[in-house]
Design a protein around this motif. Structure first.
Motif, PDB file in Angstrom:
ATOM      1  N   ARG A 118      15.342  -6.679  -3.322  1.00 21.81           N
ATOM      2  CA  ARG A 118      15.291  -5.414  -2.610  1.00 21.81           C
ATOM      3  C   ARG A 118      14.991  -5.653  -1.127  1.00 21.81           C
ATOM      4  N   ASP A 137      14.601  -2.699   1.611  1.00 17.21           N
ATOM      5  CA  ASP A 137      14.663  -1.261   1.832  1.00 17.21           C
ATOM      6  C   ASP A 137      14.584  -0.919   3.312  1.00 17.21           C
ATOM      7  N   THR A 148      15.942  -9.446  -9.551  1.00 17.14           N
ATOM      8  CA  THR A 148      16.082  -8.256  -8.713  1.00 17.14           C
ATOM      9  C   THR A 148      15.675  -8.597  -7.286  1.00 17.14           C
TER      10      THR A 148
END
Length: 544
Positions: A244, A246, A242
Motif C-alpha cells: 500500500r 496511500d 499486500t
C-alpha cells in the motif's frame, strides 16, 4: 449615393488588432468565404435592365464580363445571373476587392460593391505545457506545478479566442472574466482545476466558430510511506502479499519480487499477490517496489520476511477429578500470524476440539489456552496436541494431562498437627526433667514477674560448719608437720564450695531478662555436677 461612416470593430489576438471596416462611399459590402460561391448584385433596381458590364476596379478597371454578346466572354468562374448579377464560384483570397457594375439604359448608371473574403478559423491547436500525456491522449499535470495554456489557429482575419472550463460534474463556464486572450498561465495547480479546457476561435468577419476541448488531469504523488505485509488469504490457506502507498492520485503501480535474485512475482495496481505453499520456505524475503506517474523517480520499496511458527508449552499437567485445569500454548516467531488448534490425543490426531461447556478455548494474541472443566479420569486423561500453522509451515507440541483422585487434606492436616503437639510435649518434659530452674525462670519470665534481684541457691548440710572449723584448726597447726602443712595448703587452694564430698554446691545467679546469662547459668550448673562427681572420687582416695 449615400455615404456610410466606417464601423471599426477591434478584436485582440496575440497582441494584434483586427479591424473590420466598411469604406465610405460604397454602395454595398459583401462578405464571402474561401472556397464558397457568392453573387454580387448590380444595385437594387427591379424591372427592365439595360446592358450591364462588370469591372474589377482596384487600381485600374479590369473588364470581367458583359450582357452584350459582342463583348468577349469572361473567366469560367464568373457568370451573369438574371442578366445583371455577377456570380463568382470557388472564392479565393485573391477575389477580395472592389467591383463596379455599369448599366446603360436611358442613362448610364454604375454601382460599386466591396467584396471581402474570410478564411478560417482552421486547425485550432491547444498547447498545455509542463504536462505529460497518457496513451489515450489525455494530458496531466502534477499538483502544485505551473501550467501554461496556448491556443492558435489559421484564420483571416486573425480570430478572437475565448477559453471555457468545465469541472467534473459541473456545467461549462467562461474561464476567468470572459478571457479572450490566446495564452495564459496557471500557478500551483490543484485538484479543483482538473477538468475540460475548451479553446474557441471565432472569425470576426464571417462569424465562423471552431473550438477544441482538451481534458487536463491533476495528479498528486503519494503522501504516505510505502507499506507492505504478509497475511493468510481468507477462505484459502495461501500467502497473501499486500503493498500500500496511500495519498496519491491516480493509484501507483506495484512490483513484487523474490529476494535475492529479483525474480518477478507479479505486477498490479492493487499491490496484492497470492502464493501457494510450494513457493514458500522459512525465512524467504519478498520485496515490493512502488512507482507513481508523478512520484519519485526511483519510487519506494519495502521488504517482508516470512517465518514458520515455534511453540512453547508445559509437557505435563495434573488435574484432580472434578476440578479444572488450563493448558497453555505460546506461539512465537510466526509471520504471518499462525492459527492455533487443539486436538484431543494421539488416537484421533485430526479431530479438532470444538469449544463447549466442557472445553473453553481462548486466544490472546499468539497465546492460546484450553481450559477443561470438571476433569474426568476416563474422558480427559491423555495427550493433547497444540498445533500452530501458517502458510509457511506447521508445528505441533504434545501435552500429557494426568487426572488424579483428590487427597484427604483434613486427615493430613490433623496428622501434622498431632505430630507437632507430641513433639512439643516431649521437648517440654525433657526441659522440666533436666533443668527445673530454667523452666521455673522461664515460667516467671512468661508471667511477667520482676526477677531483677539476684537469687542465690545454696544447698547446705550440717557438716558445713564442722568443715570450716576443721580448716581453721589445720591452719593453726602449720608448724607441726610439713606434710600437714602441704595438705592444709592444698585444701586452701581448692574452692571452698567444693570441699567435703561435694555437699556444698556452687551458687548460681540468675538475672531476669538476660537469655545469655540464663544459658550460661544452665551450663555452669551442669559443669558443677560433673566437677562434684570428680571431687567425690578424689576425696575417697585421700587419707582422712
Amino acid at each position: 449615393m449615400a455615404a456610410r461612416a466606417p464601423e471599426p470593430r477591434v478584436l485582440l489576438c496575440l497582441g494584434a488588432l483586427l479591424a473590420r471596416w466598411v469604406a465610405a462611399g460604397l454602395e454595398a459590402v459583401v462578405i464571402g468565404e474561401v472556397h464558397e460561391n457568392i453573387t454580387l448584385h448590380c444595385g437594387n433596381i427591379s424591372g427592365t435592365r439595360g446592358l450591364v458590364t462588370w469591372y474589377r476596379s482596384d487600381s485600374e478597371p479590369v473588364f470581367l464580363l458583359s450582357s452584350n454578346s459582342s463583348l468577349p466572354l469572361a473567366k469560367p468562374r464568373f457568370s451573369l445571373l438574371n442578366a445583371s448579377s455577377l456570380h463568382i464560384e470557388a472564392l479565393s483570397l485573391q477575389d477580395e476587392g472592389n467591383y463596379t457594375c455599369w448599366e446603360m439604359l436611358n442613362e448610364t448608371r454604375w454601382f460599386q460593391v466591396w467584396l471581402q473574403v474570410a478564411s478560417g478559423p482552421y486547425q485550432v491547436q491547444v498547447n498545455i505545457s509542463s504536462t505529460g500525456m497518457l496513451p489515450n491522449g489525455t494530458v496531466y499535470a502534477a499538483k502544485g506545478s505551473q501550467v501554461d495554456f496556448n491556443c492558435s489557429s489559421s484564420s483571416r482575419p486573425p480570430p478572437a479566442v475565448e477559453w471555457w472550463f468545465r469541472a467534473p460534474d459541473a456545467r461549462t463556464e467562461p474561464f476567468g472574466n470572459n478571457l479572450t486572450v490566446s495564452c495564459f498561465t496557471l500557478l500551483l495547480m490543484s485538484q479543483n482545476l482538473q477538468g475540460n479546457y475548451t479553446c474557441m476561435a471565432v472569425n470576426g468577419l464571417s462569424g465562423r466558430l471552431r473550438k477544441v476541448t482538451t481534458e487536463l488531469l491533476v495528479y498528486s504523488p503519494p503522501s504516505s510511506d510505502l507499506k507492505c505485509w504478509a497475511d493468510t488469504s481468507p477462505g484459502s490457506f495461501m500467502l497473501q502479499l499486500t503493498c500500500r502507498w496511500d495519498g496519491g492520485y491516480p493509484e501507483p503501480n506495484f512490483l513484487w519480487t523474490e529476494e535475492p535474485g529479483d525474480v518477478v512475482v507479479g505486477t498490479s495496481k492493487l499491490g496484492v499477490e497470492m502464493l501457494n505453499r510450494s513457493q514458500l520456505s522459512d525465512g524467504k524475503k519478498f520485496k515490493c517496489v512502488g512507482s507513481h506517474i508523478v512520484g519519485p523517480e526511483l519510487g519506494a520499496s519495502c521488504v517482508v520476511q516470512i517465518r514458520s511458527p515455534s511453540l512453547l508449552a508445559e509437557p505435563m499437567r495434573t488435574c484432580f477429578v472434578g476440578g479444572n485445569v488450563t493448558l497453555t500454548c505460546q506461539v512465537s516467531g510466526a509471520y504471518p500470524s499462525a492459527r492455533v488448534l487443539w486436538l484431543r490425543n494421539l488416537t484421533q490426531p485430526e479431530v479438532v476440539i470444538q469449544p463447549n461447556s466442557h472445553y473453553i478455548i481462548t486466544q490472546n494474541g499468539q497465546s492460546s489456552t484450553l481450559t477443561i472443566h470438571n476433569c474426568s479420569q476416563d474422558l480427559d486423561e491423555g495427550y493433547y496436541v497444540c498445533r500452530a500453522e501458517n502458510p509457511v509451515g506447521v508445528r505441533e507440541v504434545d501435552i500429557w494431562l494426568s487426572v488424579k483422585e483428590p487427597l484427604n487434606i483434613v486427615g493430613i492436616v490433623g496428622t501434622v498437627v498431632s505430630l507437632l503437639l507430641l513433639g512439643l510435649a516431649i521437648i517440654s518434659g525433657l526441659m522440666f526433667y533436666y533443668s527445673p530452674v530454667f523452666c521455673w525462670k522461664l515460667g516467671n519470665t512468661i508471667r511477667g514477674q520482676d526477677m531483677g534481684d539476684v537469687m542465690v541457691l545454696v544447698d547446705e548440710e550440717e557438716e558445713v560448719e564442722e568443715e570450716e572449723d576443721a580448716v581453721e584448726e589445720d591452719e593453726e597447726e602449720e608448724d607441726e608437720e610439713e606434710e600437714d602443712e602441704e595438705e592444709t595448703q592444698e585444701r586452701e587452694d581448692l574452692p571452698k564450695e567444693m570441699r567435703k564430698h561435694g555437699h556444698i554446691h556452687r551458687v548460681t545467679a540468675l538475672v531476669n531478662g538476660n537469655i545469655d546469662w540464663m544459658a550460661s547459668a544452665l551450663q555452669a550448673l551442669q559443669d558443677d555436677s560433673s566437677e562434684q562427681q570428680s571431687d567425690i572420687v578424689q576425696e575417697e582416695d585421700r587419707p582422712v
